[in-house]
Design an enzyme around this catalytic site. Structure first.
Site, PDB file in Angstrom:
ATOM      1  N   GLY A   1       0.816  -1.209   0.000  1.00 26.58           N
ATOM      2  CA  GLY A   1       0.000   0.000   0.000  1.00 26.58           C
ATOM      3  C   GLY A   1       0.851   1.260   0.000  1.00 26.58           C
ATOM      4  O   GLY A   1       0.526   2.255  -0.646  1.00 26.58           O
ATOM      5  N   THR A   2       1.960   1.213   0.719  1.00 26.33           N
ATOM      6  CA  THR A   2       2.831   2.397   0.808  1.00 26.33           C
ATOM      7  C   THR A   2       3.339   2.776  -0.579  1.00 26.33           C
ATOM      8  O   THR A   2       3.281   3.956  -0.974  1.00 26.33           O
ATOM      9  CB  THR A   2       4.012   2.097   1.757  1.00 26.33           C
ATOM     10  OG1 THR A   2       3.480   1.821   3.056  1.00 26.33           O
ATOM     11  CG2 THR A   2       4.982   3.253   1.841  1.00 26.33           C
TER      12      THR A   2
ATOM     13  N   ASN B   1      -7.913   4.002   8.905  1.00 23.10           N
ATOM     14  CA  ASN B   1      -7.368   2.822   9.573  1.00 23.10           C
ATOM     15  C   ASN B   1      -7.549   2.829  11.081  1.00 23.10           C
ATOM     16  O   ASN B   1      -7.603   1.790  11.706  1.00 23.10           O
ATOM     17  CB  ASN B   1      -5.888   2.644   9.219  1.00 23.10           C
ATOM     18  CG  ASN B   1      -5.110   3.930   9.243  1.00 23.10           C
ATOM     19  OD1 ASN B   1      -5.495   4.916   8.607  1.00 23.10           O
ATOM     20  ND2 ASN B   1      -4.020   3.960   9.971  1.00 23.10           N
TER      21      ASN B   1
ATOM     22  N   GLN C   1      -7.740  -0.054   3.704  1.00 22.53           N
ATOM     23  CA  GLN C   1      -8.553  -0.585   4.801  1.00 22.53           C
ATOM     24  C   GLN C   1      -9.969  -0.931   4.377  1.00 22.53           C
ATOM     25  O   GLN C   1     -10.613  -1.771   5.013  1.00 22.53           O
ATOM     26  CB  GLN C   1      -8.604   0.422   5.969  1.00 22.53           C
ATOM     27  CG  GLN C   1      -7.278   0.654   6.643  1.00 22.53           C
ATOM     28  CD  GLN C   1      -6.777  -0.554   7.434  1.00 22.53           C
ATOM     29  OE1 GLN C   1      -7.505  -1.519   7.682  1.00 22.53           O
ATOM     30  NE2 GLN C   1      -5.518  -0.516   7.843  1.00 22.53           N
TER      31      GLN C   1
ATOM     32  N   SER D   1      -3.652  -3.159  -0.536  1.00 19.56           N
ATOM     33  CA  SER D   1      -2.543  -3.891   0.079  1.00 19.56           C
ATOM     34  C   SER D   1      -3.009  -5.303   0.388  1.00 19.56           C
ATOM     35  O   SER D   1      -4.080  -5.487   0.984  1.00 19.56           O
ATOM     36  CB  SER D   1      -2.119  -3.175   1.361  1.00 19.56           C
ATOM     37  OG  SER D   1      -1.143  -3.934   2.023  1.00 19.56           O
ATOM     38  N   ALA D   2      -2.203  -6.301   0.015  1.00 20.77           N
ATOM     39  CA  ALA D   2      -2.629  -7.697   0.175  1.00 20.77           C
ATOM     40  C   ALA D   2      -2.761  -8.111   1.638  1.00 20.77           C
ATOM     41  O   ALA D   2      -3.676  -8.851   2.000  1.00 20.77           O
ATOM     42  CB  ALA D   2      -1.630  -8.617  -0.528  1.00 20.77           C
ATOM     43  N   HIS D   3      -1.839  -7.617   2.494  1.00 22.34           N
ATOM     44  CA  HIS D   3      -1.809  -8.193   3.845  1.00 22.34           C
ATOM     45  C   HIS D   3      -2.967  -7.773   4.731  1.00 22.34           C
ATOM     46  O   HIS D   3      -3.190  -8.351   5.788  1.00 22.34           O
ATOM     47  CB  HIS D   3      -0.445  -7.957   4.517  1.00 22.34           C
ATOM     48  CG  HIS D   3      -0.178  -6.567   4.989  1.00 22.34           C
ATOM     49  ND1 HIS D   3      -0.388  -6.185   6.287  1.00 22.34           N
ATOM     50  CD2 HIS D   3       0.307  -5.468   4.355  1.00 22.34           C
ATOM     51  CE1 HIS D   3      -0.024  -4.903   6.435  1.00 22.34           C
ATOM     52  NE2 HIS D   3       0.395  -4.460   5.276  1.00 22.34           N
TER      53      HIS D   3
ATOM     54  N   THR E   1      11.534  -7.197 -11.609  1.00 20.53           N
ATOM     55  CA  THR E   1      10.948  -8.532 -11.781  1.00 20.53           C
ATOM     56  C   THR E   1       9.865  -8.741 -10.725  1.00 20.53           C
ATOM     57  O   THR E   1      10.068  -8.438  -9.545  1.00 20.53           O
ATOM     58  CB  THR E   1      12.050  -9.608 -11.660  1.00 20.53           C
ATOM     59  OG1 THR E   1      13.049  -9.299 -12.636  1.00 20.53           O
ATOM     60  CG2 THR E   1      11.509 -11.000 -11.905  1.00 20.53           C
TER      61      THR E   1
ATOM     62  N   CYS F   1       1.465   1.507  12.584  1.00 20.53           N
ATOM     63  CA  CYS F   1       2.712   2.110  12.120  1.00 20.53           C
ATOM     64  C   CYS F   1       3.251   3.095  13.143  1.00 20.53           C
ATOM     65  O   CYS F   1       4.436   3.349  13.199  1.00 20.53           O
ATOM     66  CB  CYS F   1       2.496   2.812  10.785  1.00 20.53           C
ATOM     67  SG  CYS F   1       1.636   1.785   9.611  1.00 20.53           S
TER      68      CYS F   1
HETATM   69  N1  PLP Z   1      -2.780   2.922   3.881  1.00 19.97           N
HETATM   70  C1  PLP Z   1      -3.474   2.585   4.983  1.00 19.97           C
HETATM   71  C2  PLP Z   1      -4.782   3.238   5.240  1.00 19.97           C
HETATM   72  C3  PLP Z   1      -2.942   1.651   5.874  1.00 19.97           C
HETATM   73  O1  PLP Z   1      -3.627   1.328   6.974  1.00 19.97           O
HETATM   74  C4  PLP Z   1      -1.674   1.071   5.596  1.00 19.97           C
HETATM   75  C5  PLP Z   1      -1.049   0.109   6.546  1.00 19.97           C
HETATM   76  O2  PLP Z   1      -1.174   0.209   7.735  1.00 19.97           O
HETATM   77  C6  PLP Z   1      -1.019   1.446   4.415  1.00 19.97           C
HETATM   78  C7  PLP Z   1      -1.596   2.376   3.586  1.00 19.97           C
HETATM   79  C8  PLP Z   1       0.327   0.868   4.058  1.00 19.97           C
HETATM   80  O3  PLP Z   1       0.182  -0.391   3.452  1.00 19.97           O
HETATM   81  P1  PLP Z   1       1.450  -1.397   3.416  1.00 19.97           P
HETATM   82  O4  PLP Z   1       1.624  -1.897   4.807  1.00 19.97           O
HETATM   83  O5  PLP Z   1       1.029  -2.476   2.458  1.00 19.97           O
HETATM   84  O6  PLP Z   1       2.598  -0.616   2.901  1.00 19.97           O
END
Ligand code: PLP
Length: 382
Positions: free
Chosen positions: A71-72, A149, A177, A197-199, A235, A322
């Site tokens: 996601g970042t 989030n 989210q 974001s997959a996780h 890759t 985070c």
């Molecule tokens: N955006 C939101 C709203 C999130 O909650 C998060 C992760 O906590 C991210 C972006 C970042 O995603 P990633 O952990 O896949 O970099």
């Protein structure tokens, strides 16, 4: 070992069993997806199948999905200033830090838009900010998350998109989210770009996507090879992408169970408020993700609650994952104007596909004990 109750899905979701198996299997696809031979083609086919699955989760075309490292990176790619034009970036004050960092935008070309006390972006403030810049000939690029989030507050993305498009701009929405927790459709949201974001949906960590609306282009952050239609060199993380695809498919199917999650979340909130009647559920007055509750207990320290719950086998967060470890209130709660005494006692409880009533009861038992202790220590201090 006693069963633990994991209630921190907004930090990350457990890896789904089906994803685990698919990832292990995909690790054997050792060909380079850019190679023309059979091994390469097998890896390529696995990526393209996952692209279809991820696209379906948000109603997009597979060719508009750009796989990233999470996601970042998806947020950074969206905010990489578009080529050939002068852009000004606007973002709500409650965005994830990966958006607030502004991508390639300088501070002078970035404006933060305030939120209401309920943590929802102030659309009138957005409209007047856009109006201010109009004469200067800047094109606006607005970043507004689909759901927050920390509080789960759902943002008025489609309404914001209308304002942004009328001003000739583009709208990016960080849907990390919201994905898999509420139905998402890039056209219905009227968004130009969506981050995933997959996780957060039971996939592996370190893989995500920026999804574009048809016809929207981005300036690559990473240049080199021609992967991802020249929009993201490097890759591909084949096994991660395969896992993301399976997670996206399962998350879409799980949307049918959203009412069950909402019911569990309601039970948790009602139970917690019965234990601590002076506590507040933040963003309670606005539409929220069905899995998230941000519970603020006046006079408590979030860290004490998080540690106490952990010792009792229950996992939750204080503020966003985070920023956990920081003692001060999160930027989200500050932007909402939550009083510091309340903000410092705010914990985030987030449910997901494996949450059961047993987990809710475990939380309430442990929370009850902690509040009892808090009350006793107050009496001693008085
Ligand atoms: N955006 C939101 C709203 C999130 O909650 C998060 C992760 O906590 C991210 C972006 C970042 O995603 P990633 O952990 O896949 O970099």
């Amino acid at each position: 070992m006693n069963q633990r109750s994991y209630l921190d899905y907004n930090a990350t979701a457990p890896l789904r069993a089906e994803v685990h198996d698919a990832v292990i299997e995909a690790l054997a696809l050792y060909g380079n997806p850019s190679s023309v031979h059979a091994e390469g083609r097998a890896a390529r086919a696995a990526i393209e199948a996952a692209r279809v699955q991820v696209a379906r989760l948000v109603g997009a075309r597979p060719e508009d999905v750009i796989f990233t490292s999470g996601g970042t990176e998806a947020n950074a790619l969206a905010l990489a200033a578009q080529a050939g034009e002068a852009w000004h970036c606007y973002m709500s004050a409650v965005e994830h830090p990966s958006v607030l960092s502004g991508g390639r935008f300088y501070r002078e070309t970035t404006t933060t838009v305030p939120v209401t006390a309920d943590g929802v972006v102030a659309l009138d403030a957005l409209a007047s900010e856009l109006e201010k810049h109009r004469p200067g000939g800047w094109r606006p690029l607005v970043s507004l998350m689909a759901a927050n989030n920390e509080t789960g507050a759902i943002q008025p993305v489609a309404e914001a998109a209308k304002i942004v498009h009328e001003a000739g701009g583009l709208l990016h929405s960080d849907a990390v989210q919201a994905a898999g927790r509420v139905p998402l459709d890039i056209s219905a949201l009227d968004a130009d770009m969506l981050s995933l974001s997959a996780h957060k949906i039971g996939g592996p960590k370190g893989v995500g996507a920026l999804v574009l609306r048809e016809g929207v282009s981005v300036e690559p952050l990473l240049k080199g090879g021609g992967q991802e239609r020249r929009r993201r060199a490097g890759t591909e993380n084949v096994a991660g992408i395969v896992g993301f695809g399976i997670a996206a498919e399962l998350a879409a199917a799980d949307l049918a169970k959203v009412l069950e999650i909402a019911k569990l979340c309601d039970e948790l909130e009602a139970g917690a408020l019965a234990i601590a009647p002076d506590a507040a559920v933040l963003s309670a007055r606005v539409p929220r993700l069905p899995n998230t509750t941000c519970l603020a207990v006046p006079g408590a320290k979030a860290e004490t609650l998080v540690i106490g719950l952990d010792l009792a086998g229950v996992s939750v967060s204080s503020g966003s994952a985070c920023s956990s470890g920081k003692v001060e209130a999160s930027h989200v709660l500050r932007a909402m104007g939550v009083a510091p005494e309340l903000a410092q006692g705010a914990i985030r409880v987030s449910l997901g596909f494996a949450t059961s009533n047993t987990d809710i009861q475990a939380f309430l038992r442990a929370f009850g004990e902690l509040i009892k202790r808090l009350k006793q220590s107050r009496k001693v201090a008085a």
